[in-house]
Design a protein around this motif. Structure first.
Motif, PDB file in Angstrom:
ATOM      1  N   MET A  48     -38.366  -0.983  12.159  1.00  0.00           N
ATOM      2  CA  MET A  48     -38.071  -1.959  11.113  1.00  0.00           C
ATOM      3  C   MET A  48     -39.016  -1.815   9.931  1.00  0.00           C
ATOM      4  SD  MET A  48     -36.612  -5.369  12.972  1.00  0.00           S
ATOM      5  CE  MET A  48     -38.148  -5.824  13.748  1.00  0.00           C
ATOM      6  N   LEU A  49     -40.301  -1.510  10.174  1.00  0.00           N
ATOM      7  CA  LEU A  49     -41.223  -1.289   9.060  1.00  0.00           C
ATOM      8  C   LEU A  49     -40.828  -0.026   8.297  1.00  0.00           C
ATOM      9  CD1 LEU A  49     -43.616  -2.111   7.365  1.00  0.00           C
ATOM     10  CD2 LEU A  49     -45.109  -0.960   9.013  1.00  0.00           C
ATOM     11  N   ALA A  53     -39.665   0.024   4.399  1.00  0.00           N
ATOM     12  CA  ALA A  53     -40.302   0.902   3.415  1.00  0.00           C
ATOM     13  C   ALA A  53     -39.291   1.863   2.794  1.00  0.00           C
ATOM     14  CB  ALA A  53     -41.443   1.680   4.071  1.00  0.00           C
ATOM     15  N   ALA A  54     -38.420   2.431   3.616  1.00  0.00           N
ATOM     16  CA  ALA A  54     -37.452   3.415   3.120  1.00  0.00           C
ATOM     17  C   ALA A  54     -36.401   2.767   2.225  1.00  0.00           C
ATOM     18  CB  ALA A  54     -36.791   4.134   4.294  1.00  0.00           C
ATOM     19  N   THR A  55     -35.854   1.631   2.648  1.00  0.00           N
ATOM     20  CA  THR A  55     -34.822   1.001   1.828  1.00  0.00           C
ATOM     21  C   THR A  55     -35.401   0.458   0.528  1.00  0.00           C
ATOM     22  OG1 THR A  55     -35.007  -1.063   3.093  1.00  0.00           O
ATOM     23  CG2 THR A  55     -33.267   0.466   3.742  1.00  0.00           C
ATOM     24  N   HIS A  97     -41.719   9.911   2.829  1.00  0.00           N
ATOM     25  CA  HIS A  97     -40.379   9.841   2.243  1.00  0.00           C
ATOM     26  C   HIS A  97     -40.025  11.207   1.657  1.00  0.00           C
ATOM     27  CE1 HIS A  97     -40.265   5.555   2.710  1.00  0.00           C
ATOM     28  NE2 HIS A  97     -41.221   5.331   1.839  1.00  0.00           N
ATOM     29  N   LYS A  98     -38.812  11.647   1.934  1.00  0.00           N
ATOM     30  CA  LYS A  98     -38.309  12.906   1.384  1.00  0.00           C
ATOM     31  C   LYS A  98     -36.987  12.625   0.667  1.00  0.00           C
ATOM     32  CE  LYS A  98     -40.361  15.479   5.169  1.00  0.00           C
ATOM     33  NZ  LYS A  98     -40.097  16.262   6.378  1.00  0.00           N
ATOM     34  N   ILE A 128     -42.793  -3.136  -0.712  1.00  0.00           N
ATOM     35  CA  ILE A 128     -43.215  -2.885   0.668  1.00  0.00           C
ATOM     36  C   ILE A 128     -44.384  -1.908   0.675  1.00  0.00           C
ATOM     37  CG2 ILE A 128     -42.518  -2.035   2.948  1.00  0.00           C
ATOM     38  CD1 ILE A 128     -41.191  -4.735   2.134  1.00  0.00           C
ATOM     39  N   SER A 129     -44.297  -0.875  -0.145  1.00  0.00           N
ATOM     40  CA  SER A 129     -45.413   0.076  -0.257  1.00  0.00           C
ATOM     41  C   SER A 129     -46.678  -0.633  -0.716  1.00  0.00           C
ATOM     42  CB  SER A 129     -45.079   1.191  -1.249  1.00  0.00           C
ATOM     43  OG  SER A 129     -43.976   1.918  -0.811  1.00  0.00           O
ATOM     44  N   ARG A 130     -46.533  -1.522  -1.685  1.00  0.00           N
ATOM     45  CA  ARG A 130     -47.698  -2.280  -2.167  1.00  0.00           C
ATOM     46  C   ARG A 130     -48.237  -3.191  -1.065  1.00  0.00           C
ATOM     47  NH1 ARG A 130     -44.335  -3.504  -6.557  1.00  0.00           N
ATOM     48  NH2 ARG A 130     -44.623  -5.705  -6.120  1.00  0.00           N
ATOM     49  N   ALA A 131     -47.345  -3.719  -0.222  1.00  0.00           N
ATOM     50  CA  ALA A 131     -47.774  -4.626   0.845  1.00  0.00           C
ATOM     51  C   ALA A 131     -48.605  -3.911   1.913  1.00  0.00           C
ATOM     52  CB  ALA A 131     -46.563  -5.296   1.493  1.00  0.00           C
ATOM     53  N   VAL A 132     -48.310  -2.640   2.168  1.00  0.00           N
ATOM     54  CA  VAL A 132     -49.038  -1.909   3.213  1.00  0.00           C
ATOM     55  C   VAL A 132     -50.132  -0.997   2.639  1.00  0.00           C
ATOM     56  CG1 VAL A 132     -47.078  -2.009   4.804  1.00  0.00           C
ATOM     57  CG2 VAL A 132     -47.396   0.020   3.364  1.00  0.00           C
TER      58      VAL A 132
END
Length: 158
Positions: A48-49, A53-55, A97-98, A128-132
């Motif tokens: 789910m994480l 992140a991907a979506t 991510h690719k 999400i990237s900023r959150a992690v």
């Protein structure tokens, strides 16, 4: 303006049981992954994480491309997460991510460069990237292509 999101969860038993979550558009069974000694039914926090992140990355990239008047013929993403288990401590270590951006035949060198720049910038802009950030290494390795042409692979570590 703040936007609340809600999730309801039910857990049926101990560590190796399963539960259910309902977060509006996401309703699924959850359990510990088989690779981590669980039953492996439904999804799990690790997936789910990665999914979040991907979506988030993909939607952010699509919006940035649109704002730059770049309409790809294809926009796809493959993402992978790594969880480190050391001394029985589980740590979400890395997300990679690719994205693959296929621009229409006849795309200019400027459009290629903009698409590449946005592929990296989308990662920095995704909430999400900023959150992690600071806890999980996030890498972006975009491939930018022109339909019917050769790939121009680029890579950077964030």
């Amino acid at each position: 303006m703040k936007h609340p999101f809600h999730l309801k969860a039910v857990w049926n038993g101990g560590r190796n049981s399963e539960g259910q979550i309902d977060a509006g558009g996401l309703r699924t069974v959850i359990s510990i992954p088989r690779e981590m000694g669980g039953p492996g039914t439904g999804t799990n926090p690790d997936e789910m994480l990665l999914g979040a992140a991907a979506t988030c990355y993909l939607i952010t990239l699509a919006a940035m491309l649109e704002r730059s008047a770049i309409v790809p013929e294809e926009l796809t993403l493959a993402s992978e997460a790594t969880v480190d288990v050391t001394n029985n401590v589980f740590t979400y270590d890395k997300i990679e991510h690719k994205p693959r951006i296929v621009l229409p035949a006849g795309a200019t060198a400027g459009e290629l460069k903009t698409a590449e720049r946005l592929a990296y910038k989308a990662e920095e802009s995704c909430m999400i990237s900023r959150a992690v950030a600071g806890n999980v290494l996030i890498q972006t390795r975009p491939v930018i292509e022109i339909a019917g042409g050769d790939a121009q692979a680029q890579e950077i570590e964030a």
